[in-house]
Write a protein that holds these residues in place. Structure first.
Motif, mmCIF file in Angstrom:
data_model
loop_
_atom_site.group_PDB
_atom_site.id
_atom_site.type_symbol
_atom_site.label_atom_id
_atom_site.label_comp_id
_atom_site.label_asym_id
_atom_site.label_seq_id
_atom_site.Cartn_x
_atom_site.Cartn_y
_atom_site.Cartn_z
ATOM 1 N N ARG A 29 0.613 -1.501 -0.399
ATOM 2 C CA ARG A 29 -0.294 -0.279 0.252
ATOM 3 C C ARG A 29 0.792 1.334 -0.362
ATOM 4 N NH1 ARG A 29 -3.205 -0.026 4.908
ATOM 5 N NH2 ARG A 29 -2.413 -1.974 5.187
ATOM 6 N N HIS A 30 1.656 1.037 0.997
ATOM 7 C CA HIS A 30 3.035 2.408 0.774
ATOM 8 C C HIS A 30 4.256 2.552 -0.517
ATOM 9 C CE1 HIS A 30 2.826 2.752 5.583
ATOM 10 N NE2 HIS A 30 1.431 2.338 4.425
ATOM 11 N N PHE A 31 3.986 1.540 -1.177
ATOM 12 C CA PHE A 31 5.181 1.662 -2.551
ATOM 13 C C PHE A 31 4.934 0.996 -3.295
ATOM 14 C CE2 PHE A 31 9.278 0.741 -4.150
ATOM 15 C CZ PHE A 31 9.847 2.317 -4.862
ATOM 16 N N ASP A 32 4.234 1.373 -4.492
ATOM 17 C CA ASP A 32 4.020 -0.334 -5.733
ATOM 18 C C ASP A 32 5.377 -1.326 -6.288
ATOM 19 O OD1 ASP A 32 1.399 0.646 -4.871
ATOM 20 O OD2 ASP A 32 1.608 2.032 -6.650
ATOM 21 N N HIS A 33 6.398 -0.512 -5.934
ATOM 22 C CA HIS A 33 7.721 -0.630 -6.989
ATOM 23 C C HIS A 33 7.821 -1.756 -6.022
ATOM 24 C CE1 HIS A 33 6.823 1.811 -9.856
ATOM 25 N NE2 HIS A 33 6.814 3.134 -9.133
ATOM 26 N N ILE A 34 7.162 -2.951 -5.466
ATOM 27 C CA ILE A 34 8.086 -4.079 -5.015
ATOM 28 C C ILE A 34 8.069 -4.812 -6.208
ATOM 29 C CG2 ILE A 34 7.452 -5.467 -3.242
ATOM 30 C CD1 ILE A 34 6.355 -3.168 -1.243
ATOM 31 N N ASN A 35 8.920 -5.498 -6.040
ATOM 32 C CA ASN A 35 8.610 -7.201 -7.573
ATOM 33 C C ASN A 35 9.056 -8.848 -6.367
ATOM 34 O OD1 ASN A 35 9.381 -5.199 -8.974
ATOM 35 N ND2 ASN A 35 11.721 -5.479 -8.605
ATOM 36 N N LEU A 77 9.063 -7.035 11.668
ATOM 37 C CA LEU A 77 10.161 -7.240 11.280
ATOM 38 C C LEU A 77 9.204 -5.833 9.656
ATOM 39 C CD1 LEU A 77 11.838 -8.695 8.632
ATOM 40 C CD2 LEU A 77 10.306 -10.087 8.497
ATOM 41 N N VAL A 78 8.063 -6.554 9.858
ATOM 42 C CA VAL A 78 6.933 -5.472 8.606
ATOM 43 C C VAL A 78 7.100 -3.896 9.446
ATOM 44 C CG1 VAL A 78 4.586 -4.917 8.214
ATOM 45 C CG2 VAL A 78 5.519 -7.498 8.354
ATOM 46 N N ASP A 79 6.933 -3.434 10.288
ATOM 47 C CA ASP A 79 7.419 -1.896 10.989
ATOM 48 C C ASP A 79 8.798 -1.948 10.311
ATOM 49 O OD1 ASP A 79 5.103 -1.705 11.817
ATOM 50 O OD2 ASP A 79 5.947 -2.372 14.016
ATOM 51 N N LYS A 80 9.983 -2.366 10.816
ATOM 52 C CA LYS A 80 11.362 -1.853 10.128
ATOM 53 C C LYS A 80 11.099 -1.965 8.604
ATOM 54 C CE LYS A 80 14.087 -4.211 13.942
ATOM 55 N NZ LYS A 80 15.551 -4.539 14.180
ATOM 56 N N LEU A 81 10.555 -2.881 8.092
ATOM 57 C CA LEU A 81 10.713 -2.831 6.771
ATOM 58 C C LEU A 81 10.104 -1.743 5.921
ATOM 59 C CD1 LEU A 81 10.421 -6.344 5.531
ATOM 60 C CD2 LEU A 81 12.603 -4.852 5.539
ATOM 61 N N ASP A 82 8.884 -1.242 6.537
ATOM 62 C CA ASP A 82 8.160 -0.461 6.275
ATOM 63 C C ASP A 82 8.836 1.063 6.402
ATOM 64 O OD1 ASP A 82 5.714 1.301 5.963
ATOM 65 O OD2 ASP A 82 4.691 0.963 7.569
ATOM 66 N N ARG A 83 8.697 1.555 7.709
ATOM 67 C CA ARG A 83 10.509 2.536 7.736
ATOM 68 C C ARG A 83 11.403 3.174 6.966
ATOM 69 N NH1 ARG A 83 11.924 1.538 13.703
ATOM 70 N NH2 ARG A 83 10.868 -0.248 13.781
ATOM 71 N N GLN A 84 11.831 1.722 6.394
ATOM 72 C CA GLN A 84 13.124 1.801 5.252
ATOM 73 C C GLN A 84 12.653 1.759 4.154
ATOM 74 O OE1 GLN A 84 15.810 -2.335 5.209
ATOM 75 N NE2 GLN A 84 16.007 -1.631 8.061
ATOM 76 N N ILE A 85 11.581 1.520 3.381
ATOM 77 C CA ILE A 85 10.175 1.823 2.663
ATOM 78 C C ILE A 85 9.879 3.037 2.777
ATOM 79 C CG2 ILE A 85 8.080 1.446 1.337
ATOM 80 C CD1 ILE A 85 9.126 -1.898 1.784
ATOM 81 N N LEU A 86 9.828 3.606 3.557
ATOM 82 C CA LEU A 86 8.899 5.446 3.158
ATOM 83 C C LEU A 86 10.548 5.763 3.074
ATOM 84 C CD1 LEU A 86 6.159 5.110 6.021
ATOM 85 C CD2 LEU A 86 6.438 5.060 3.210
ATOM 86 N N LYS A 87 11.342 5.567 4.011
ATOM 87 C CA LYS A 87 12.880 6.461 3.389
ATOM 88 C C LYS A 87 13.533 6.223 2.044
ATOM 89 C CE LYS A 87 17.717 6.751 5.465
ATOM 90 N NZ LYS A 87 18.456 6.369 6.353
ATOM 91 N N TYR A 88 13.298 5.332 1.404
ATOM 92 C CA TYR A 88 13.383 5.324 0.386
ATOM 93 C C TYR A 88 12.597 5.886 -0.652
ATOM 94 C CZ TYR A 88 14.375 2.982 -4.189
ATOM 95 O OH TYR A 88 15.200 1.902 -5.616
ATOM 96 N N LYS A 89 11.605 5.653 -0.285
ATOM 97 C CA LYS A 89 10.254 6.534 -1.400
ATOM 98 C C LYS A 89 10.751 8.055 -1.303
ATOM 99 C CE LYS A 89 5.340 6.629 -1.674
ATOM 100 N NZ LYS A 89 4.276 6.267 -1.493
ATOM 101 N N GLY A 90 11.132 8.400 0.164
ATOM 102 C CA GLY A 90 11.207 9.835 0.142
ATOM 103 C C GLY A 90 12.828 9.973 -0.428
ATOM 104 N N LYS A 91 13.481 9.806 -0.653
ATOM 105 C CA LYS A 91 14.603 9.834 -1.523
ATOM 106 C C LYS A 91 14.175 9.972 -2.913
ATOM 107 C CE LYS A 91 17.912 7.908 1.329
ATOM 108 N NZ LYS A 91 19.043 6.724 1.876
ATOM 109 N N LEU A 92 13.510 9.229 -3.960
ATOM 110 C CA LEU A 92 13.564 8.865 -4.763
ATOM 111 C C LEU A 92 12.846 10.650 -5.100
ATOM 112 C CD1 LEU A 92 12.332 5.153 -6.017
ATOM 113 C CD2 LEU A 92 14.105 6.879 -6.000
ATOM 114 N N ALA A 93 11.557 11.261 -4.448
ATOM 115 C CA ALA A 93 11.119 12.299 -4.427
ATOM 116 C C ALA A 93 11.588 12.835 -4.384
ATOM 117 C CB ALA A 93 9.722 12.178 -3.625
ATOM 118 N N GLN A 94 13.275 13.344 -3.945
ATOM 119 C CA GLN A 94 13.358 14.010 -3.654
ATOM 120 C C GLN A 94 14.468 13.912 -5.235
ATOM 121 O OE1 GLN A 94 15.786 13.891 -0.271
ATOM 122 N NE2 GLN A 94 14.248 14.231 1.143
ATOM 123 N N HIS A 95 14.491 13.762 -5.269
ATOM 124 C CA HIS A 95 15.694 13.814 -6.876
ATOM 125 C C HIS A 95 14.478 14.142 -7.877
ATOM 126 C CE1 HIS A 95 18.956 12.255 -5.684
ATOM 127 N NE2 HIS A 95 18.550 10.696 -4.709
#
Length: 95
Positions: A29-35, A77-95
């Motif tokens: 739900r937070h990030f669509d590009h998970i393969n 585990l899911v909470d940790k991954l959620d934080r990491q994915i939101l951080k990654y998504k934020g980095k993509l949005a800044q570029h």
């Protein structure tokens, strides 16, 4: 999104599989590009360990969690991954 679930010294029951599927749907739900997601559940004496490696477009995300209860380990585990994915998504949005 494909989830590969395996167990090391633990039998992966249908209830564990359903629980993992429901929890990891939160990430989609937070990030669509998970393969692909590789999840390994391990039992080491008194510790229940959950590890996951997520393949996303442009990289990978890894996390692990250890607790006395397998379901709590999966939640952490899911909470940790959620934080990491939101951080990654934020980095993509800044570029």
């Amino acid at each position: 999104m494909q989830i590969n679930l395996s167990g090391h010294h633990v039998e992966v029951t249908s209830s564990l599989r359903k629980y993992v599927d429901s929890k990891f749907s939160k990430l989609e739900r937070h990030f669509d590009h998970i393969n692909n997601i590789n999840v390994v559940l391990t039992v080491e004496k008194l510790n229940q360990k959950a590890e996951a490696n997520i393949h996303i477009n442009g990289g990978e995300v890894f996390a692990s969690a250890v607790n006395g209860d397998m379901y709590v380990s999966i939640d952490t585990l899911v909470d940790k991954l959620d934080r990491q994915i939101l951080k990654y998504k934020g980095k993509l949005a800044q570029h």
